[in-house]
Design an enzyme around this catalytic site. Sequence first.
Site, mmCIF file in Angstrom:
data_model
loop_
_atom_site.group_PDB
_atom_site.id
_atom_site.type_symbol
_atom_site.label_atom_id
_atom_site.label_comp_id
_atom_site.label_asym_id
_atom_site.label_seq_id
_atom_site.Cartn_x
_atom_site.Cartn_y
_atom_site.Cartn_z
ATOM 1 N N GLU A 162 0.790 -1.245 0.000
ATOM 2 C CA GLU A 162 0.000 0.000 0.000
ATOM 3 C C GLU A 162 0.819 1.291 0.000
ATOM 4 O O GLU A 162 0.650 2.140 0.872
ATOM 5 C CB GLU A 162 -0.956 -0.014 1.209
ATOM 6 C CG GLU A 162 -1.862 -1.223 1.219
ATOM 7 C CD GLU A 162 -2.759 -1.318 2.454
ATOM 8 O OE1 GLU A 162 -2.662 -0.445 3.331
ATOM 9 O OE2 GLU A 162 -3.553 -2.263 2.522
ATOM 10 N N GLU A 267 -6.047 -11.029 -1.198
ATOM 11 C CA GLU A 267 -6.839 -10.862 0.041
ATOM 12 C C GLU A 267 -8.312 -10.809 -0.319
ATOM 13 O O GLU A 267 -8.993 -9.822 -0.072
ATOM 14 C CB GLU A 267 -6.420 -9.574 0.772
ATOM 15 C CG GLU A 267 -4.942 -9.521 1.103
ATOM 16 C CD GLU A 267 -4.536 -8.288 1.908
ATOM 17 O OE1 GLU A 267 -5.412 -7.607 2.479
ATOM 18 O OE2 GLU A 267 -3.321 -8.010 1.968
HETATM 19 C C1 XIL Z 1 -5.897 -6.849 8.531
HETATM 20 C C2 XIL Z 1 -6.144 -8.071 9.427
HETATM 21 O O1 XIL Z 1 -7.051 -8.938 8.769
HETATM 22 C C3 XIL Z 1 -6.719 -7.634 10.748
HETATM 23 O O2 XIL Z 1 -6.808 -8.736 11.637
HETATM 24 C C4 XIL Z 1 -5.833 -6.545 11.369
HETATM 25 O O3 XIL Z 1 -6.458 -6.055 12.534
HETATM 26 C C5 XIL Z 1 -5.615 -5.392 10.401
HETATM 27 O O4 XIL Z 1 -5.096 -5.905 9.180
HETATM 28 N N1 XIL Z 1 -4.790 -4.987 3.950
HETATM 29 C C6 XIL Z 1 -3.766 -5.822 4.320
HETATM 30 C C7 XIL Z 1 -3.951 -6.756 5.458
HETATM 31 O O5 XIL Z 1 -2.735 -5.862 3.632
HETATM 32 O O6 XIL Z 1 -2.761 -6.967 6.163
HETATM 33 C C8 XIL Z 1 -5.028 -6.261 6.392
HETATM 34 O O7 XIL Z 1 -5.240 -7.285 7.377
HETATM 35 C C9 XIL Z 1 -6.300 -5.943 5.641
HETATM 36 C C10 XIL Z 1 -6.059 -4.860 4.626
#
Ligand code: XIL
Length: 376
Positions: A162, A267
């Site tokens: 990001e 994701e």
């Molecule tokens: C999220 C996790 O799922 C949560 O448990 C944590 O509290 C915050 O992060 N983008 C990403 C992930 O790259 O690492 C994030 O994961 C969600 C958004």
Amino acid sequence: MHKPRSVLLLVITLLFIANHSWAQKGPEELSLKSAFSGKFDIGAALNLKQIYERDEQAAALIKAQFNSITAENCMKAMYLQPKEGEFNFKDADRFVELGEKYGMQLIGHTLIWHSQAPEWIFIGKDGKEVSREVLIERIRKHIHTVVSRYKGRIKGWDVVNEAILDNGDWRQSKFYQIIGEDFIELAFQFAHEADPDAELYYNDFSMSQKGKREGVARMVRKLKVKGVQINGIGMQGHLSLDYPSLADFEASILAFSSLGVQVMITELDISVLPIPGPSQGAEVSTNYQYDQVLNPYGEGLPVEVESKLANRYKEFFALFVKHHDKIDRVTLWGLTDADSWKNNWPVRGRTDYPLLFDRNYQAKPFVRELVEMAKE
Ligand code: XIL
């Protein structure tokens, strides 16, 4: 006289049972990883309960369904190096051992990210912001220590997460403000030094937006011109029922693939809940106050919404199958709906249904259609 009718009835009943019991069967009866093998890996992000195998049903599902795992949190810098020079590898070690025990591809998530970064990393001994040189050295040490510990065992690392905004501009993170855009190149260089055989990825959300697509492509092109090793681009894929459009998502798959890197859906989840604010992305710092109207499905998902979710998943998987020659992996961000971060983000305490397995560890009925689609 009644015999043929009862035989027919029996046949119909048996067919009905065979058809409807599928979703209820144990995980061994259906396997996403077998269905999509030869096309792309199928992954899941694991939380600590799953990493430590404290949940037997989850363990069975992970083994049967997935051939790739990502650590949902325990490899983020704030957990790996909570204090300068004090590394805590307990959970990450366990994650890697679990993946090896199951014979899975392991994905390291994530080395450099503005969120879940330890606060000390930007602050000097004098309490002031560190210089460019100091931050570069801290990044180097973090990446070298972490990546070399798992050298040869992790398939690929999300090296930077990001760094680009939806409009294509650089995110004004501390890494960017203190080091400048070079922090990306340096991070990739350090990771490559520590494990020359590991694949290295750039990962981000809202990748279907034109501005972000172009900004990321610009950055990756620059890295490649400079000879920096970058193997893949991860499109996070935190989707909702009507965002983004399939066409925009496809345009980004094509644009990224044409840069000569692999594309990964890293994701994936599809939220069915109302989005409280203007942003459709996955900006983790965004949070809204709980309100009952924002949590309409606490008692279960109405059939018509379930059907929208099914269609949305089918459309996206059809797109992934269409471009399987460009896509290396599709990772779901969680295992069952109960585990999903979407229950608590961007509003705490809601009930969402964003994944492929329900709160009873059962494959949702439409998963069968995804598996059928893979065979076509
Ligand atoms: C999220 C996790 O799922 C949560 O448990 C944590 O509290 C915050 O992060 N983008 C990403 C992930 O790259 O690492 C994030 O994961 C969600 C958004």
